[in-house]
Structure formats: structure tokens, C-alpha cells
Design an enzyme around this catalytic site. Sequence first.
Site, mmCIF file in Angstrom:
data_model
loop_
_atom_site.group_PDB
_atom_site.id
_atom_site.type_symbol
_atom_site.label_atom_id
_atom_site.label_comp_id
_atom_site.label_asym_id
_atom_site.label_seq_id
_atom_site.Cartn_x
_atom_site.Cartn_y
_atom_site.Cartn_z
ATOM 1 N N ARG A 1 0.852 -1.182 0.000
ATOM 2 C CA ARG A 1 0.000 0.000 0.000
ATOM 3 C C ARG A 1 0.894 1.240 0.000
ATOM 4 O O ARG A 1 1.941 1.268 0.654
ATOM 5 C CB ARG A 1 -0.909 0.021 1.246
ATOM 6 C CG ARG A 1 -2.082 -0.949 1.154
ATOM 7 C CD ARG A 1 -3.118 -0.436 0.181
ATOM 8 N NE ARG A 1 -4.267 -1.304 0.061
ATOM 9 C CZ ARG A 1 -4.433 -2.206 -0.897
ATOM 10 N NH1 ARG A 1 -3.478 -2.397 -1.785
ATOM 11 N NH2 ARG A 1 -5.530 -2.925 -0.964
ATOM 12 N N HIS B 1 0.349 0.606 -10.109
ATOM 13 C CA HIS B 1 -0.590 -0.169 -9.274
ATOM 14 C C HIS B 1 -1.197 -1.332 -10.061
ATOM 15 O O HIS B 1 -2.425 -1.459 -10.188
ATOM 16 C CB HIS B 1 -1.702 0.741 -8.728
ATOM 17 C CG HIS B 1 -2.331 0.177 -7.482
ATOM 18 N ND1 HIS B 1 -2.846 0.986 -6.481
ATOM 19 C CD2 HIS B 1 -2.541 -1.104 -7.067
ATOM 20 C CE1 HIS B 1 -3.347 0.216 -5.515
ATOM 21 N NE2 HIS B 1 -3.172 -1.049 -5.854
#
Length: 309
Positions: A224, A272
Amino acid sequence: MALIFHSSIKRDDWWRAEMAKHVPDLEMRFHPDVGNPDDIEFALCFNMPEGELARFKNLKAIFSLGAGVDHFFKDPTFPKHVPLARVVDDELSARMTEYVVQHVLNHHRDQLTYDHQQRQKVWKVHHPPAATARKVGILGLGALGNHAAKTLASLGFQVSGWSRSKKEIPSVKSYAGAGELDQFLSEVEILVCLLPLTEETEGILNADLFAKLPEGASLINPGRGPHLVEEDLIKALDSGHMSCATLDVFRTEPLPEDSPLWSHEKIRITPHVASIAAPNRVAALVAQNIIRARNGEKLLNQVDVDRGY
């Protein structure tokens, strides 16, 4: 019975058709076209606008569109009394492992250095150790970290992992708790972060942690974005204490054009993409959980709200 859906990727007709295969009597509504909020019994979403979930007084269950659930807890009005489930899927774990293995091998075999040499037309050979002499450490040994650790160990790497509690994984050395973090870090040459994002793990990839890694260590973060203190990483790379980094997630996404991460010669960036849940598999899992919620049963992959994962 109605389900409210929210995603930045617009595939409304596909989702309606896919969910109808599993739960024919389910009415799907797509945010912001909510209709009567009292009709909503289920929510399937990622990054739902703040305050929206609290509007639905008859919610029986909430489903994340991915493995992460930290986005829900950013909303101070999130209804914590409603069961919340995340995606845990063999394919999702396998895709993450593909990414981790790809970039561990890139770091292990000096690929970033060779990329620079190609641009400069430099022919210079480097001699990395064998995989059996390379120490790879994984922060987080949940479903994703467990799968990646076992795969790396099967390739011959010396693999260790750190988590909240001890794990039993063949050929993987397990460390647990704050008291064993420093020892874990001291033995890691390639560090992979696959932790959940909680109050305890936010900012864990910081100057203090980097200083405890051996000189020349590298970082791979597909976990994250808020795990990383970006300025601290840049300083560690510029000082030479760390050799390179691969980053897939960022505190602000998309990564702003003026971010110094883009142009840093020791950083490789991906947008991502490490592991994305396949929509058909998510639909099947959500359908199972809708049936369980209707029967008053615990959800599959239900989140411990107090722990945050």
C-alpha cells in the site's frame, strides 16, 4: 433486495450480467444512482465516497472489490457494525507472486543497473551471488505474502518473513512482533512489503527501518502507498545505503507528474498493477457471501474491523 456498486472502472452492464448468473433475484444499482437508500442490503465497492455507506440503514454486508480494505476505514462514518469481506483468491495471490518474483529477480540480477548501462551504451558485467546466497525478506505473511514466500523459497532464495504472529511455512524463517522486527531487517538484502495497511503499519517503510537494513539492500513495495515515507526512501537511495527500489503503490494515485520518484535513477515505477482481482472471480465470491449473509452465516474472508484486516 438491492446491491449498490461503486468502482472507478465503469463496466456496469458486465457486472449486472455476471452477478445475475449467481444471484438472479439481485437488483444492482450503480452509484450515484442509488434510488431509495432503504432498499440497499449489500454494497460492492472500492473507494466509495465518504459518508455514502452510512446512508444505507438496511445494509447486511459490505464487499471490497479487492484484497485491501483500508479505504473503508478512511471514512469516519463507516458503519463498523456491518460485516465486511475482502477478496482472497488463489488467482489474486498467484498474480501478486508473479509480480514479486519478477522484481526480486530484477533486483537479484542487477537489471536496473543493466538498464542504465544500455542507455549509456556501457558494456560491463556484474556478478550477483547465486539465489541460495541471496536473502529475501517479506513484510507480511498473509495470503499474498505466504504464497510469494513459498514460491521464492522454491527458487532457492533464503526467505524470511515478518508478521504479527508466527507462521509455519516450509523453508521460510518466521519472525513475529515488534520484538523481532530488528533481527528480521538485519538479515534482509531484498525487502518486499505485503503488509495490510493499518494504523500500526502506515509509514513503516521509513528512515528508521531503512537504517536497520544491511548496506546495499533494496525495496519492493506492491503493498500500500501509505506504508512508504517517500522522502525517506529517496534519502536512503541518495546516500547509497540502499541500492534501488521498485514501487507499485503510492500515497497519491495516479502519481503526480511532479513527483521526484518518476525521475530517480534508482527507482522503477509500475502503476498499481501488481495484482488485480479478476471480475468474474469476485462476482462468484460475492454471490457466495450474499447467500451466507441471507442465512445469517459469517462471511467468507470477513474482516476483523478492530485489526483492520
